[in-house]
Design a protein around this motif. Sequence first.
Motif, PDB file in Angstrom:
ATOM      1  N   TYR A   1       0.887  -1.400  -0.154  1.00 39.77           N
ATOM      2  CA  TYR A   1       0.324  -0.105  -0.141  1.00 39.77           C
ATOM      3  C   TYR A   1       0.818   1.487  -0.125  1.00 39.77           C
ATOM      4  N   GLU A   2       2.163   1.340   1.320  1.00 39.64           N
ATOM      5  CA  GLU A   2       2.191   2.323   0.619  1.00 39.64           C
ATOM      6  C   GLU A   2       3.836   2.727  -0.484  1.00 39.64           C
ATOM      7  N   GLU A   3       3.842   1.199  -0.454  1.00 36.90           N
ATOM      8  CA  GLU A   3       4.151   1.845  -2.467  1.00 36.90           C
ATOM      9  C   GLU A   3       2.945   2.211  -3.704  1.00 36.90           C
ATOM     10  N   LEU A   4       2.717   2.038  -3.581  1.00 37.28           N
ATOM     11  CA  LEU A   4       1.227   2.913  -4.260  1.00 37.28           C
ATOM     12  C   LEU A   4       1.231   3.879  -3.723  1.00 37.28           C
ATOM     13  N   LYS A   5       0.861   4.495  -2.416  1.00 35.62           N
ATOM     14  CA  LYS A   5       0.959   5.587  -1.975  1.00 35.62           C
ATOM     15  C   LYS A   5       2.058   6.315  -3.019  1.00 35.62           C
ATOM     16  N   GLU A   6       3.320   6.001  -2.659  1.00 35.27           N
ATOM     17  CA  GLU A   6       4.675   6.855  -2.927  1.00 35.27           C
ATOM     18  C   GLU A   6       4.695   6.989  -4.241  1.00 35.27           C
ATOM     19  N   ASP A   7       3.960   6.006  -5.339  1.00 34.43           N
ATOM     20  CA  ASP A   7       3.829   6.108  -6.601  1.00 34.43           C
ATOM     21  C   ASP A   7       2.826   7.343  -6.465  1.00 34.43           C
ATOM     22  N   ALA A   8       1.756   7.723  -6.158  1.00 35.44           N
ATOM     23  CA  ALA A   8       0.428   8.159  -6.217  1.00 35.44           C
ATOM     24  C   ALA A   8       0.791   9.797  -6.074  1.00 35.44           C
ATOM     25  N   VAL A   9       1.872   9.880  -4.947  1.00 28.72           N
ATOM     26  CA  VAL A   9       2.265  11.541  -4.265  1.00 28.72           C
ATOM     27  C   VAL A   9       3.251  11.537  -5.436  1.00 28.72           C
ATOM     28  N   THR A  10       3.977  10.641  -5.199  1.00 25.17           N
ATOM     29  CA  THR A  10       4.700  11.243  -6.777  1.00 25.17           C
ATOM     30  C   THR A  10       4.651  11.843  -8.093  1.00 25.17           C
ATOM     31  N   ARG A  11       4.128  11.168  -8.771  1.00 25.65           N
ATOM     32  CA  ARG A  11       3.213  11.464  -9.981  1.00 25.65           C
ATOM     33  C   ARG A  11       2.764  12.799  -9.578  1.00 25.65           C
ATOM     34  N   LEU A  12       1.596  13.248  -8.407  1.00 24.81           N
ATOM     35  CA  LEU A  12       0.857  14.383  -8.815  1.00 24.81           C
ATOM     36  C   LEU A  12       2.184  15.712  -8.154  1.00 24.81           C
ATOM     37  N   VAL A  13       3.216  15.615  -7.183  1.00 26.03           N
ATOM     38  CA  VAL A  13       3.928  16.449  -7.080  1.00 26.03           C
ATOM     39  C   VAL A  13       4.845  16.261  -8.087  1.00 26.03           C
ATOM     40  N   ASP A  14       4.640  15.561  -9.010  1.00 27.50           N
ATOM     41  CA  ASP A  14       5.494  15.781 -10.388  1.00 27.50           C
ATOM     42  C   ASP A  14       5.449  16.937 -11.094  1.00 27.50           C
ATOM     43  N   GLU A  15       3.996  17.108 -11.144  1.00 27.78           N
ATOM     44  CA  GLU A  15       3.067  17.777 -11.901  1.00 27.78           C
ATOM     45  C   GLU A  15       3.113  19.988 -11.256  1.00 27.78           C
ATOM     46  N   LEU A  16       3.492  19.706 -10.324  1.00 24.73           N
ATOM     47  CA  LEU A  16       3.367  20.962 -10.207  1.00 24.73           C
ATOM     48  C   LEU A  16       4.882  21.544 -10.429  1.00 24.73           C
ATOM     49  N   ASP A  17       5.298  22.818 -10.557  1.00 27.48           N
ATOM     50  CA  ASP A  17       5.874  23.414 -11.186  1.00 27.48           C
ATOM     51  C   ASP A  17       6.012  24.246 -10.208  1.00 27.48           C
ATOM     52  N   THR A  18       7.369  24.435  -9.390  1.00 28.59           N
ATOM     53  CA  THR A  18       8.009  25.478  -8.501  1.00 28.59           C
ATOM     54  C   THR A  18       8.210  26.286  -8.722  1.00 28.59           C
ATOM     55  N   THR A  19       8.319  26.991  -9.943  1.00 26.51           N
ATOM     56  CA  THR A  19       9.616  28.322 -10.481  1.00 26.51           C
ATOM     57  C   THR A  19       8.633  29.853  -9.974  1.00 26.51           C
ATOM     58  N   LEU A  20       7.650  30.063  -9.944  1.00 27.00           N
ATOM     59  CA  LEU A  20       6.986  30.961  -9.461  1.00 27.00           C
ATOM     60  C   LEU A  20       7.347  31.180  -7.982  1.00 27.00           C
ATOM     61  N   PRO A  21       7.072  30.186  -7.243  1.00 27.72           N
ATOM     62  CA  PRO A  21       7.057  30.658  -5.269  1.00 27.72           C
ATOM     63  C   PRO A  21       8.746  30.846  -5.132  1.00 27.72           C
ATOM     64  N   LYS A  22       9.900  30.287  -5.946  1.00 26.00           N
ATOM     65  CA  LYS A  22      11.439  29.823  -6.056  1.00 26.00           C
ATOM     66  C   LYS A  22      11.702  30.949  -6.072  1.00 26.00           C
ATOM     67  N   TYR A  23      11.219  31.985  -7.749  1.00 29.66           N
ATOM     68  CA  TYR A  23      11.575  33.196  -7.916  1.00 29.66           C
ATOM     69  C   TYR A  23      11.308  33.639  -6.543  1.00 29.66           C
ATOM     70  N   ILE A  24       9.435  34.154  -6.022  1.00 27.69           N
ATOM     71  CA  ILE A  24       9.628  34.953  -5.364  1.00 27.69           C
ATOM     72  C   ILE A  24      10.616  34.571  -3.946  1.00 27.69           C
ATOM     73  N   ALA A  25      10.833  33.920  -3.490  1.00 30.20           N
ATOM     74  CA  ALA A  25      11.822  33.248  -2.621  1.00 30.20           C
ATOM     75  C   ALA A  25      13.781  33.774  -2.888  1.00 30.20           C
ATOM     76  N   ARG A  26      13.426  34.457  -4.073  1.00 27.41           N
ATOM     77  CA  ARG A  26      15.279  34.570  -4.462  1.00 27.41           C
ATOM     78  C   ARG A  26      15.223  36.406  -4.614  1.00 27.41           C
ATOM     79  N   VAL A  27      13.783  36.889  -5.247  1.00 32.47           N
ATOM     80  CA  VAL A  27      14.257  38.599  -4.771  1.00 32.47           C
ATOM     81  C   VAL A  27      13.951  38.567  -3.074  1.00 32.47           C
TER      82      VAL A  27
END
Length: 287
Positions: free
Chosen positions: A26-52
Motif C-alpha cells: 500500500y505504501e509503495e502505491l501511495k508513494e507512487d501516486a504522491v510522486t506522480r502528483l507532485v511531479d506535475e507541480l511547477d515550483t518556479t514562481l514561489p522559488k522566484y519569489i524566495a529568490r527576490v
Amino acid sequence: MLIRIILLIKLTLLGTTGFAQEDPTYEELKEDAVTRLVDELDTTLPKYIARVYAKQAAILQAKDLLTQVGKENQLRQDLWHEDNHVWAEAESFLIDGADLTIEEKIIKPSWLRDAWYGHTHRILDAEGADEVAVHFKSKGGALQRKVIEYYVGELSLTFYTLGTDRVVRWGLRGSEKEMKELQIKTYELKGSFGCGKFAHVNNPCKHEEMEPNYTTLNPIYDLTGFENTMRFASRGPGVEFMKMMMIQGVHEVHIYAEDVATHLRSQVLSKKNDLKPFIQEFQDKYH
C-alpha cells in the motif's frame, strides 16, 4: 482510479475485507501516486519569489551596515550614500557571492518539491493522490493546477507586502534582474488560464482553444466546461490538496526563504572588518 483498481484486484486475490495502510505494498502505491502528483507541480514562481526576498535581504543588510559604518567613522553623510561610487563598490563587495548562494540554496535544490511531497503524503491516501495526479494530466486539470500554482505565488508575495517586517521592495536597486524575471513568470503563468485583460499580458483570446467554455461576455477560462473540474474544486482530495497548498504550501516558501535570507545577512555582516579599504578611500577623497 488506477489505485482503486489495483487495490480491488489485490483484495479479491487475497480474499480479505480490508487492506491495511501499514502494508508495504500500500505504501509503495501511495508513494507512487504522491510522486506522480507532485511531479506535475511547477515550483518556479514561489522559488522566484524566495529568490527576490533573499537577494533583497542581502542588499538591505549591506545598506544598513554601510550606514552604520559611516556613522562610526564620521563619514560625510551628505556624500556617503548609494549614489557615491565608493559606497557602490563597498555594497557590491558585501553582497558578492549572494547570487551563487541563492542559486545553490533556492533555485537548484528540490526543497520545495520535497516539502509539498511531505504535506501531500500526509493529507491524502493512495487513492486520493492518484485521483489528483490523473486529473492534473487532463486539459482541465492542468489548467486548475496552474491556477493553484499562480495563487500559491500570489499568497507568497502578499505575505511580503502586507503588515510584516519582511518586505519585498519594488524598485530596490540591485534586485532588478530578479524582480523582472519574477514578473515575467507571473504574467506567463496567469496568461496560461486567461486571455486579454484577464491575463495581465498581451495574450490574445484563441476562441477555438477555449471551447466549450468561452463566451464573448467573459473572455477568461470557465473551467466548469472540462471533465471532472467541478468535482476537483468542490469535494474530496481536490479540495484537501488545494487547502494544503494555500496554507502549508505557502508557509514552506516563507520559512525556507527566511532561512536563506538569515544566512545571507550573516555573510554580509561577517565582512564588516573588510570594509576598511573603502572607508580609507572615501576619507582620502572627501575629508
